[in-house]
Design a protein around this motif. Structure first.
Motif, PDB file in Angstrom:
ATOM      1  N   LEU A  22       0.825  -1.205   0.000  1.00  0.00           N
ATOM      2  CA  LEU A  22       0.000   0.000   0.000  1.00  0.00           C
ATOM      3  C   LEU A  22       0.856   1.250   0.000  1.00  0.00           C
ATOM      4  N   ALA A  28      -3.943   6.254  -1.176  1.00  0.00           N
ATOM      5  CA  ALA A  28      -5.170   5.509  -1.416  1.00  0.00           C
ATOM      6  C   ALA A  28      -6.287   6.415  -1.913  1.00  0.00           C
ATOM      7  N   ALA A  65      -1.481  -7.320  -4.292  1.00  0.00           N
ATOM      8  CA  ALA A  65      -0.786  -6.832  -3.107  1.00  0.00           C
ATOM      9  C   ALA A  65       0.725  -7.005  -3.196  1.00  0.00           C
ATOM     10  N   SER A  94      -9.670 -12.188  -4.146  1.00  0.00           N
ATOM     11  CA  SER A  94      -9.973 -11.338  -2.998  1.00  0.00           C
ATOM     12  C   SER A  94      -8.686 -10.747  -2.433  1.00  0.00           C
ATOM     13  N   THR A  96      -6.557  -6.786  -1.261  1.00  0.00           N
ATOM     14  CA  THR A  96      -6.388  -5.376  -1.612  1.00  0.00           C
ATOM     15  C   THR A  96      -5.640  -5.280  -2.928  1.00  0.00           C
ATOM     16  N   HIS A  97      -6.180  -4.508  -3.846  1.00  0.00           N
ATOM     17  CA  HIS A  97      -5.578  -4.295  -5.160  1.00  0.00           C
ATOM     18  C   HIS A  97      -5.438  -2.795  -5.390  1.00  0.00           C
ATOM     19  N   THR A  98      -4.516  -2.445  -6.260  1.00  0.00           N
ATOM     20  CA  THR A  98      -4.312  -1.049  -6.608  1.00  0.00           C
ATOM     21  C   THR A  98      -4.525  -0.886  -8.103  1.00  0.00           C
ATOM     22  N   SER A 113      -6.655   2.449  -4.431  1.00  0.00           N
ATOM     23  CA  SER A 113      -6.706   1.084  -3.908  1.00  0.00           C
ATOM     24  C   SER A 113      -8.159   0.656  -3.754  1.00  0.00           C
ATOM     25  N   ILE A 115     -10.577  -2.862  -2.242  1.00  0.00           N
ATOM     26  CA  ILE A 115     -10.596  -4.150  -1.544  1.00  0.00           C
ATOM     27  C   ILE A 115     -11.674  -5.013  -2.188  1.00  0.00           C
ATOM     28  N   SER A 117     -13.746  -8.311  -1.794  1.00  0.00           N
ATOM     29  CA  SER A 117     -14.162  -9.254  -0.759  1.00  0.00           C
ATOM     30  C   SER A 117     -14.204 -10.654  -1.333  1.00  0.00           C
TER      31      SER A 117
END
Length: 181
Positions: A22, A28, A65, A94, A96-98, A113, A115, A117
């Motif tokens: 991150l 973000a 990530a 699933s 966190t991606h940017t 960013s 998220i 699920s």
């Protein structure tokens, strides 16, 4: 006591490792005109910051990530018009991606960013199945809706009817003659 210190150090290491992508990905907060959304396992981005150059609006990249720069991500060309451009990725895992959007002139339109699920398999809606319509009209009468007339069904039904008849005859006979069997 020795183990608790190593566990605390391990916990800090894991937290730092989770925060590193991150921090490398940048802020973000969305860039100018960049909007990222997710629906299930699909991530989409829209922007109005890019201008068309040589027939191209630019490229968007989806970073996992463990990825840190634009070229490592899943890249998709932006499509759209002067009023807005968009890109989408399906089957995103699933976590966190940017998302990074690079315009065709080489400038970064924005970074954000998102998220995703973990998706549960969608619950199947209760299915209502219509029974096939009878070819000869409605089957009326006793047991008219039953179509299984196998040997076991007929024998079991016959045994029940026979037992019922025998019990009725015995009851009526005893009723007429109370002192006899």
């Amino acid at each position: 006591m020795r183990y608790s210190k190593s566990l605390a150090r391990s916990g800090l290491t894991v937290a730092a490792a989770a925060a590193l992508p991150l921090a490398l990905a940048g802020p973000a907060a969305p860039g100018p005109g960049v909007s990222v959304s997710t629906t299930g396992s699909t991530v989409s981005v829209t922007t109005t910051a890019c201008a068309q150059l040589n027939g191209s609006w630019g490229t968007a990249s989806l970073l996992a990530a463990d990825q840190s720069n634009f070229s490592q991500g899943r890249q998709v060309a932006l499509a759209g018009s002067a009023s807005g451009q968009s890109a989408a990725w399906s089957d995103v895992g699933s976590g966190t991606h940017t998302v990074i959007v690079m315009c065709s002139n080489g400038t970064t339109a924005g970074t954000q960013s998102v998220i995703v699920s973990p998706s549960d398999p969608p619950a199947a809606p209760p299915s209502v199945t219509a029974s096939p319509s009878p070819s000869l009209g409605v089957m009326g009468g006793i047991g008219g809706s039953s179509t299984d007339c196998g040997t076991v069904t007929l024998v079991a039904g016959g045994a029940l009817v026979g037992t019922g008849l025998a019990a009725t005859a015995w009851y009526l006979r005893r009723r007429n003659r109370p002192n006899r069997l």
